[in-house]
Enzyme design. Structure first.
Site, PDB file in Angstrom:
ATOM      1  N   ASP A  60      20.935 -62.923  10.083  1.00 10.77           N
ATOM      2  CA  ASP A  60      20.886 -61.965   8.681  1.00 10.77           C
ATOM      3  C   ASP A  60      20.176 -62.899   7.527  1.00 10.77           C
ATOM      4  OD1 ASP A  60      21.136 -60.787   6.209  1.00 10.77           O
ATOM      5  OD2 ASP A  60      23.245 -60.197   6.682  1.00 10.77           O
ATOM      6  N   VAL A  61      19.059 -62.567   7.489  1.00 14.98           N
ATOM      7  CA  VAL A  61      18.398 -63.785   6.736  1.00 14.98           C
ATOM      8  C   VAL A  61      19.096 -63.918   5.149  1.00 14.98           C
ATOM      9  CG1 VAL A  61      15.997 -63.378   7.677  1.00 14.98           C
ATOM     10  CG2 VAL A  61      16.729 -61.870   5.741  1.00 14.98           C
ATOM     11  N   ASN A  87       9.643 -62.276   8.390  1.00 13.37           N
ATOM     12  CA  ASN A  87       9.008 -60.838   8.468  1.00 13.37           C
ATOM     13  C   ASN A  87       9.982 -59.879   8.201  1.00 13.37           C
ATOM     14  OD1 ASN A  87       7.661 -58.585   9.759  1.00 13.37           O
ATOM     15  ND2 ASN A  87       9.434 -58.654  11.114  1.00 13.37           N
ATOM     16  N   TYR A 152      11.319 -52.902  -4.338  1.00 15.01           N
ATOM     17  CA  TYR A 152      10.546 -53.622  -3.290  1.00 15.01           C
ATOM     18  C   TYR A 152       9.343 -54.224  -3.756  1.00 15.01           C
ATOM     19  CZ  TYR A 152       8.140 -53.421   1.195  1.00 15.01           C
ATOM     20  OH  TYR A 152       7.437 -53.617   2.488  1.00 15.01           O
TER      21      TYR A 152
HETATM   22  N1  LIG Z   1       5.182 -50.935   7.657  1.00 13.84           N
HETATM   23  C1  LIG Z   1       4.880 -51.077   6.474  1.00 13.84           C
HETATM   24  O1  LIG Z   1       4.170 -50.138   6.132  1.00 13.84           O
HETATM   25  C2  LIG Z   1       4.731 -52.339   5.866  1.00 13.84           C
HETATM   26  C3  LIG Z   1       3.897 -52.551   4.874  1.00 13.84           C
HETATM   27  C4  LIG Z   1       3.843 -53.958   4.103  1.00 13.84           C
HETATM   28  C5  LIG Z   1       4.884 -55.013   4.468  1.00 13.84           C
HETATM   29  N2  LIG Z   1       5.934 -54.405   5.408  1.00 13.84           N
HETATM   30  C6  LIG Z   1       6.945 -55.452   5.746  1.00 13.84           C
HETATM   31  O2  LIG Z   1       6.884 -55.970   6.936  1.00 13.84           O
HETATM   32  C7  LIG Z   1       7.919 -56.465   7.542  1.00 13.84           C
HETATM   33  C8  LIG Z   1       8.447 -55.799   8.840  1.00 13.84           C
HETATM   34  O3  LIG Z   1       8.681 -54.574   8.539  1.00 13.84           O
HETATM   35  P1  LIG Z   1       8.320 -53.386   9.664  1.00 13.84           P
HETATM   36  O4  LIG Z   1       7.403 -52.268   9.109  1.00 13.84           O
HETATM   37  O5  LIG Z   1       8.200 -54.048  10.890  1.00 13.84           O
HETATM   38  O6  LIG Z   1       9.641 -52.279   9.534  1.00 13.84           O
HETATM   39  P2  LIG Z   1      10.974 -52.586  10.812  1.00 13.84           P
HETATM   40  O7  LIG Z   1      11.808 -51.484  10.046  1.00 13.84           O
HETATM   41  O8  LIG Z   1      10.431 -51.621  11.897  1.00 13.84           O
HETATM   42  O9  LIG Z   1      11.390 -53.844  11.053  1.00 13.84           O
HETATM   43  C9  LIG Z   1      12.125 -54.687  10.216  1.00 13.84           C
HETATM   44  C10 LIG Z   1      13.302 -55.459  10.923  1.00 13.84           C
HETATM   45  O10 LIG Z   1      13.705 -56.059   9.959  1.00 13.84           O
HETATM   46  C11 LIG Z   1      15.210 -56.211  10.360  1.00 13.84           C
HETATM   47  N3  LIG Z   1      15.986 -56.710   9.249  1.00 13.84           N
HETATM   48  C12 LIG Z   1      16.225 -55.997   7.940  1.00 13.84           C
HETATM   49  N4  LIG Z   1      17.186 -56.689   7.072  1.00 13.84           N
HETATM   50  C13 LIG Z   1      17.503 -57.802   8.045  1.00 13.84           C
HETATM   51  C14 LIG Z   1      18.202 -58.950   7.586  1.00 13.84           C
HETATM   52  N5  LIG Z   1      18.896 -58.906   6.446  1.00 13.84           N
HETATM   53  N6  LIG Z   1      17.920 -60.260   8.320  1.00 13.84           N
HETATM   54  C15 LIG Z   1      17.476 -59.991   9.684  1.00 13.84           C
HETATM   55  N7  LIG Z   1      16.727 -58.884   9.933  1.00 13.84           N
HETATM   56  C16 LIG Z   1      16.683 -57.896   9.057  1.00 13.84           C
HETATM   57  C17 LIG Z   1      15.521 -54.914  10.740  1.00 13.84           C
HETATM   58  O11 LIG Z   1      16.718 -54.647  11.431  1.00 13.84           O
HETATM   59  C18 LIG Z   1      14.090 -54.426  11.597  1.00 13.84           C
HETATM   60  O12 LIG Z   1      14.359 -54.982  12.876  1.00 13.84           O
HETATM   61  C19 LIG Z   1       9.002 -56.232   6.375  1.00 13.84           C
HETATM   62  O13 LIG Z   1       9.194 -57.362   5.367  1.00 13.84           O
HETATM   63  C20 LIG Z   1       8.271 -55.119   5.580  1.00 13.84           C
HETATM   64  O14 LIG Z   1       8.757 -55.049   4.191  1.00 13.84           O
HETATM   65  C21 LIG Z   1       5.908 -53.336   6.262  1.00 13.84           C
END
Ligand SMILES: NC(=O)c1ccc[n+]([C@@H]2O[C@H](COP(=O)([O-])OP(=O)(O)OC[C@H]3O[C@@H](n4cnc5c(N)ncnc54)[C@H](O)[C@@H]3O)[C@@H](O)[C@H]2O)c1
Length: 246
Positions: A60-61, A87, A152
């Site tokens: 958990d980050v 990430n 966010y």
């Molecule tokens: N998908 C998009 O459109 C998008 C756009 C811009 C930025 N992002 C960013 O990309 C990153 C990855 O997101 P994604 O789209 O792959 O979403 P996702 O939901 O598929 O994956 C995110 C992962 O982070 C994990 N997570 C959440 N809280 C956590 C914590 N406290 N400690 C450890 N792990 C934790 C979740 O369990 C999940 O496996 C995120 O930081 C998100 O904000 C996503």
């Protein structure tokens, strides 16, 4: 150029979306992986598909001990760290600044702001040994306003500030630190959030007129990590189909 043979790569939020795709792409290219997430089941599924060496840890980050343990696993099992990708993240229900409650700000900053800071705190001592790369996953919402996603957006801006600061502080240690700022991509973070209707309208106005495939975003991250990309540091790089160009 995209050969990561024997490079030790740490990825947080590796159980899903970008993190899972990054794990697959780095593993295919010879990297040894240290994967963290709060979703242990998802992590195990990702790791089972990887062709190369990997270790998974519940991380958990928002918890410093977990961030420390993840970095320590890289050192103990693979002898150090070359690349770290902070990430992990999640979204929040749409709401104006007036509508968002205090808890939304607290959790957003805990995961995105504090999570990236604590991650780097424990990754940097290992990276200092021989130089390396950090990529922090911010968002388009980290370099511009994001209506109805205020907490966010604020927390993703914090990631950009941390990235630029770390890039300056650790340049002399041969550590490059950049942030990536993707536009919406259809990972579970977006598909499970009920915001897709709003996204569709924005996509129609974007230069490329489509969303990215997950792999298009993660491939850009691999390019940034390449040793050939040796002069880029301290940047917040949009991966957005051109949206930020106008
Ligand atoms: N998908 C998009 O459109 C998008 C756009 C811009 C930025 N992002 C960013 O990309 C990153 C990855 O997101 P994604 O789209 O792959 O979403 P996702 O939901 O598929 O994956 C995110 C992962 O982070 C994990 N997570 C959440 N809280 C956590 C914590 N406290 N400690 C450890 N792990 C934790 C979740 O369990 C999940 O496996 C995120 O930081 C998100 O904000 C996503």
């Amino acid at each position: 150029m995209l050969d990561f043979t024997d490079q030790v790569v740490l990825i947080t939020g590796a159980a899903s979306g970008f993190g899972a795709m990054l794990a697959a792409q780095f593993s295919e290219r010879g990297a040894k992986l240290v994967l963290g997430d709060i979703d242990e089941e998802g992590l195990a599924e990702v790791a089972a598909q990887l062709p190369g060496d990997s270790v998974t840890l519940r991380c958990d980050v928002t918890q410093e001990a977990d961030c420390a343990a993840l970095a320590q696993a890289a050192d103990e099992l693979f002898g150090g760290l070359n690349i770290a990708i902070n990430n992990a993240g999640f979204g929040h229900p749409l709401g104006s600044i007036e509508q968002l409650d205090e808890a939304a700000y607290d959790t957003m900053f805990a995961v995105h702001g504090k999570g990236v800071a604590l991650g780097m705190k424990h990754q940097l001592p290992l990276l200092k040994r021989g130089g390396g790369v950090i990529i922090n996953v911010s968002s388009m919402a980290g370099i511009g306003g994001a209506p109805m996603l205020g907490a966010y957006s604020a927390a993703k801006h914090a990631i950009v500030g941390l990235t630029k600061t770390a890039a300056v502080e650790y340049a002399s240690d041969k550590i490059r630190v950049n942030a990536v700022c993707p536009f919406f991509t259809l990972t579970p973070l977006v598909t499970d959030s009920g915001i897709f209707d709003k996204v569709e309208a924005m996509v129609k106005r974007s230069p490329l007129r489509r969303l990215a495939e997950t792999e298009e975003v993660t491939s850009a991250i691999l390019l940034l990590c390449s040793p050939a990309n040796s002069y880029m540091t301290g940047q917040a790089i949009a991966i957005d189909g051109g949206i930020s160009a106008f």
